[in-house]
Design an enzyme around this catalytic site. Structure first.
Site, mmCIF file in Angstrom:
data_model
loop_
_atom_site.group_PDB
_atom_site.id
_atom_site.type_symbol
_atom_site.label_atom_id
_atom_site.label_comp_id
_atom_site.label_asym_id
_atom_site.label_seq_id
_atom_site.Cartn_x
_atom_site.Cartn_y
_atom_site.Cartn_z
ATOM 1 C CB CYS A 48 -0.907 -0.004 1.221
ATOM 2 S SG CYS A 48 0.010 0.069 2.761
ATOM 3 C CG HIS A 76 7.653 4.566 -4.176
ATOM 4 N ND1 HIS A 76 7.472 3.704 -5.220
ATOM 5 C CD2 HIS A 76 7.905 3.798 -3.089
ATOM 6 C CE1 HIS A 76 7.608 2.459 -4.799
ATOM 7 N NE2 HIS A 76 7.866 2.498 -3.508
ATOM 8 C CB ALA A 93 4.038 -0.608 2.033
ATOM 9 N NE ARG A 138 12.290 -1.677 1.205
ATOM 10 C CZ ARG A 138 12.538 -1.628 -0.103
ATOM 11 N NH1 ARG A 138 12.020 -2.525 -0.893
ATOM 12 N NH2 ARG A 138 13.293 -0.690 -0.613
#
Lengths: 536, 455
Positions: free
Chosen positions: A54, A186, A57, A88
């Site tokens: 999502c 992003h 994230a 990550r």
């Protein structure tokens, strides 16, 4: 040539509605057909087992999470903060301590949902600053789904905290439901980084003539460190990294670099383009995954800076690094040549890793991106033709103007034109042009389609993430996570490529694969029963 | 590693640092995976289920199939009914489960989607089922999500037909497949006829046979969940996690229950065996179990000098932590800090009760706590051992304290989910891990001249 078109075969078991939706997301590479177009960055079908994440994230998990000198607070219930805590494998080191080793959350409870959570958020900031003796360089607040719905004004809280404490404090409205995948997150992260962080240290002196920012490198398994090592060996200064092992402090000075290198263009092309407009800094699409790719990227950088001394040094480094891995390459090719692979990962890796596999003679028969846009597949040229829809219009797109004091260009206009012909300068070509005719491109590949692809192509290996890794292995197909590298890496640069190759050889040749079928499935075990019945 | 953690503790009300819990939906998913041919369904945006599948796969090293309503902004504004209807239809067509277990997220809870009424408009294919549970992430923890989903199955499916089945329902709580196999082995040895619900063994430890099965052989059958209503009683393990499902089954089908602690530790396992033997009516505890028990006690006495009186910090989910605490007390260790991230006064009371039995006075017990606070306590007064999930490894590294991994999630080790910590055999394994971690430490840290071959 007869093209195999397995799209219909992959999708055959869908009902007509799902078929209609999904068929636009799958194409067969055909370099003779310039009109072929893929659908990307659109909603996943409800109920489909997509691997997408999502907006939160993408924003906190990918872009902001790795910053090592920033206190990032997840404002929301505990889960989102918990799941994005160290998962990550983006490494970082700072002798003064690394903030992202901590997971900060407001752990919102029911009364906060009913009465509003902004007071709790403000209090959480106060408590953080009271608890830690060391001050973070900045505070960042990321909101989650319910926070957007109840309308907490996280931006007001951030502004007030900034005024009170004199520490930059910024808020990110990256609620999970925004957009259709991580990609929206992003964008949201980058917008604020552009507005608030890059260039905010106006006192910073110009970096050296041959200096770069490394954009879209998240230092998974130490990839960024390896790239940095190679660049510095070449005599190229790395001013900042976005954002693997990255720091707020260094990104504030990013505008002082001469050139931007873009590794994962999906997550960061916005920043590259905006820095070009605002500061005149060119950006170059590079790829440090793969041996030939790394060499090409280094050659392009040498061409860009165009200094015989630097170029010589770069050539020497390439020669030296290649000498170190020469034997490895021969061995790895002998073990891997002719194998087939499917790759399905996030933003740009599906492209980058195909080129690395090609170094060892592995053929990629199908590839896809999890949260790409059309330009990631087809190249930057198609951006003007991408139609926006309601889902991505919700993600703010900002525009910047040239900075009157800081704008400068490195290249003459003539040289710029010359270089643009030669390399991906302010540009990227996308994944499809690098793929063989007849291979399959599949956007937002879901679990069902992965199974079909595996059935149809029977690849030797399927590169993906943790969510489907074990499904492939249950089927007897080797799988390696290319989001997190299965605890391995770095895979970047020269040594990294060989590390990857050796990992593959190891994974493909472990004796266990040959033990899947037990002896009694290959030989009869009936002897005893004959005796009992007295047949003998 | 955690270099910024200061010694000085500041009271925090609003800020959670390094949580010792996560949100409800992942518990709902794990509970649903314990039902045969069940597809967990997350009603919310797809990021949640992506995270949940990831953490489950990382813990079990297994696929964790689950789907989502894939909300976007539109669904968040206009309600998720349409997404849910489309989603359920697609799931039945594409993945062909026998049952879909829908749970909510903080998103669908906040906009107030009424799942029950949406479900009424969904055409469920013949012989297939839909159940749901409300699992708002801003209430409780993953432990709540687990039992809420159990309640969801019971509320939708369990029924009392008036024909007793003579079986006992076992609610094992949140356990690894290895634990569930051990519980079933013990119950079988004691001659108990039972239905275990849920049962992730055979699902989250499925064998590699060369073909992928989305629905492996394991899991509680739908018919068995229905039949829970005809059981003689429930033997529920873990008072924190199993209470609500017990009440749900009692309310709906008048099935009485007996709640006992997780069978971790000698006395807790004794209690489980006693109850099982009583319920099965075999009259005495089978000799083989007495032997296992005797072996455990033998090893406890053999090995005591390596861990006795060592101080230990235990953290994780409430029932697991209480069980482990009981066992370390039996070993003669001293629990120094005992925390859970899940809120629950019962945890504090129960921990206090157990500590009192052993006369331990200076143990800090806290529910609704976090690992940052635990780290600060340790910085002020250290311990010899940590027992808990992977998320304690930062503390272990920072303070150079050995860590024995127990609970959920354990993301950075293999095989653990196959190995029980319940029952006498589980105790033997815990004992092995605890003892050997101290012996390893001693061998690693000692000077060369002090390295010894024999004990």
């Amino acid at each position: 040539m007869n093209m195999v078109i397995p799209r219909e075969e992959i999708l055959a078991k869908y009902d007509p509605r799902v078929f209609k939706n999904r068929k636009e997301h799958i194409i067969t590479v055909d370099s003779n057909d310039p009109n072929s177009q893929i659908t990307a960055n659109s909603r996943a079908v409800p109920g489909i087992m997509t691997h997408r994440g999502c907006c939160y994230a993408g924003c906190k998990g990918v872009v902001l999470g790795p910053l090592k000198d920033v206190l990032v607070i997840t404002h929301g219930p505990i889960g989102c903060g918990f799941y994005s805590w160290g998962t990550r494998r983006n490494k970082a080191y700072d002798p003064n301590g690394v903030w992202f080793q901590y997971c900060f959350s407001t752990d919102v409870q029911e009364p906060d949902i009913v009465f509003g959570g902004d007071k709790k958020l403000r209090k959480a900031i106060d408590e953080a600053l009271a608890t830690f003796k060391v001050r973070p360089k900045a505070i960042m607040i990321c909101s989650t789904c319910p926070i957007g719905l109840i309308g907490d004004d996280i931006h007001a809280v951030a502004a007030k905290a900034e005024a009170d404490y004199g520490i930059p404090c910024m808020a990110f409205s990256c609620e999970g439901y925004k957009g259709v995948s991580q990609s929206g997150g992003h964008h949201i992260a980058n917008n604020t980084i552009m507005r608030r962080v890059i260039g905010s240290n106006i006192e910073a002196p110009q970096a050296s003539r041959y200096s770069v920012n490394l954009l879209g490198e998240y230092n998974i398994g130490g990839d960024g460190w390896e790239v940095e090592r190679i660049l510095e060996r070449c005599g190229i200064e790395v001013v900042s990294i976005f954002t693997g092992d990255g720091s707020f402090e260094k990104i504030q000075k990013a505008h002082t670099a001469t050139l931007n290198l873009v590794q994962c263009h999906r997550s960061i092309n916005y920043i590259a383009e905006m820095m070009k407009t605002k500061y005149g800094i060119d950006w170059l699409k590079v790829n440090f995954i793969g041996i030939k790719s790394t060499i090409k990227s280094l050659h392009d950088i040498a061409d860009y800076f165009d200094d015989p001394v630097l170029t010589k040094r770069i050539e020497d480094v390439i020669e030296d690094e290649m000498e170190d891995i020469a034997d490895d390459i021969v061995y790895l090719r002998s073990m891997l040549e002719g194998k087939t692979a499917v790759i399905y990962v996030g933003g740009s890796r599906s492209h980058h890793y195909q080129l690395l596999m090609r170094d060892f003679g592995i053929k990629c028969v199908a590839a896809g991106y999890e949260f790409a846009h059309r330009d990631d597949y087809e190249g930057r040229d198609v951006i003007p033709t991408i139609k926006g829809d309601a889902d991505n219009k919700n993600i703010e797109s900002i525009t910047v103007k040239p900075d009157p004091d800081l704008y400068k260009t490195f290249l003459t206009e003539a040289r710029y034109k010359e270089l643009k012909e030669k390399m991906e300068l302010d540009d990227y070509a996308g994944m499809i042009p690098d793929m063989d005719n007849g291979s399959i491109v599949i956007d937002d590949m879901n679990e069902f389609e992965s199974e079909e692809i595996m059935r149809i192509f029977k690849p030797d290996m399927f590169f993906s993430g943790i969510k489907d890794k074990y499904m492939f292995e249950k089927s007897g197909v080797y799988s390696r996570q290319l989001h997190s590298y299965d605890y391995s890496g770095p895979y970047s640069g020269f040594a990294g490529a060989c590390k990857f190759g050796h990992d593959l050889v190891m994974g493909l040749t472990i004796p266990a694969w040959k033990l899947i079928v037990p002896k009694w499935k290959k030989e009869s075990v009936l002897e005893a029963s004959f005796e009992k019945k007295g047949v003998l | 590693m955690l270099d910024l953690t200061p010694n000085e503790c500041v009271e925090r009300e609003a800020l959670r640092i390094n949580p010792c819990k996560t949100c409800q939906p992942v518990g709902a998913v794990y509970a649903a995976l314990g039902v045969h041919r069940c597809m967990p369904y997350s009603h919310g945006s797809q990021g949640c289920i992506s995270y949940h599948r990831t953490v489950l796969s990382r813990h079990f090293k297994e696929p964790a199939p689950a789907v989502s309503s894939s909300f976007t902004e539109g669904a968040s504004v206009f309600g998720g009914g349409s997404n849910l209807k489309t989603g359920v239809k697609n799931v039945f067509e594409i993945y062909k489960p026998d049952i879909i277990a829908i749970h909510t997220t903080c998103l669908s809870e906040t906009i107030g989607d009424d799942i029950r009424s949406i479900i009424q408009d969904i055409e469920v294919p013949d012989g297939k089922y839909l159940v749901h549970a409300n699992t708002p992430s801003y209430v409780g923890s993953h432990v709540y999500g687990y039992y809420n989903m159990m309640c969801g199955f019971i509320n939708y499916l369990s029924e009392s037909t008036g024909v007793p089945n003579g079986k006992v329902a076992i609610f094992p709580g949140w356990m690894n497949p290895g634990d569930l196999v051990e519980i079933k082995r013990l119950a079988d040895i004691c001659g108990l006829k039972y239905i275990m619900f849920p049962d992730q063994s055979g699902v989250m430890d499925a064998p590699l046979l060369g073909t992928y099965e989305m629905y492996p052989e394991g899991g509680t059958r739908i018919s068995e969940i229905k039949d829970l209503g005809n059981c003689r009683c429930v033997l529920a393990l873990g008072e924190m996690i199993s209470a609500e499902p017990c009440f749900a089954l009692e309310r709906k089908c008048k099935v009485p229950h007996k709640m006992i602690p997780y069978p971790i530790g000698v006395e807790n396992t004794d209690e489980f065996v006693m109850q099982t033997v009583k319920l099965s009516g075999i009259g005495n505890v089978p000799v083989c179990l007495e032997n296992e028990r005797g072996q455990l006690i033998d090893m406890m006495i053999d090995s005591h000098q390596h861990y006795s009186q060592k101080k230990v910090a235990i953290y994780g989910d409430p029932d697991t932590v209480l069980g482990v605490m009981s066992f370390v007390l039996e070993l003669g260790m001293t629990p120094k800090y005992v925390i859970t991230g899940t809120f629950g006064e019962r945890f504090d009371h129960e921990a206090a009760r157990i500590l009192e039995v052993y006369g331990v006075k200076d143990c800090k017990v806290k529910s609704n706590a976090d690992l940052f606070e635990l780290h600060q306590w340790i910085k002020n007064e250290s311990v010899d051992l940590l027992i808990g999930t992977t998320y304690g490894k930062q503390i272990a590294k920072a303070e150079n304290i050995p860590l024995v991994r127990v609970g959920f999630p354990v993301l950075d080790r293999y095989v653990h989910s196959y190995m029980p910590i319940v029952g006498y055999r589980g105790c033997i394994r815990l004992l092995e891990m605890i003892t050997n971690v101290f012996l390893d430490e001693r061998d690693r840290e000692c000077e060369d001249k002090d390295l010894e071959i024999v004990l």
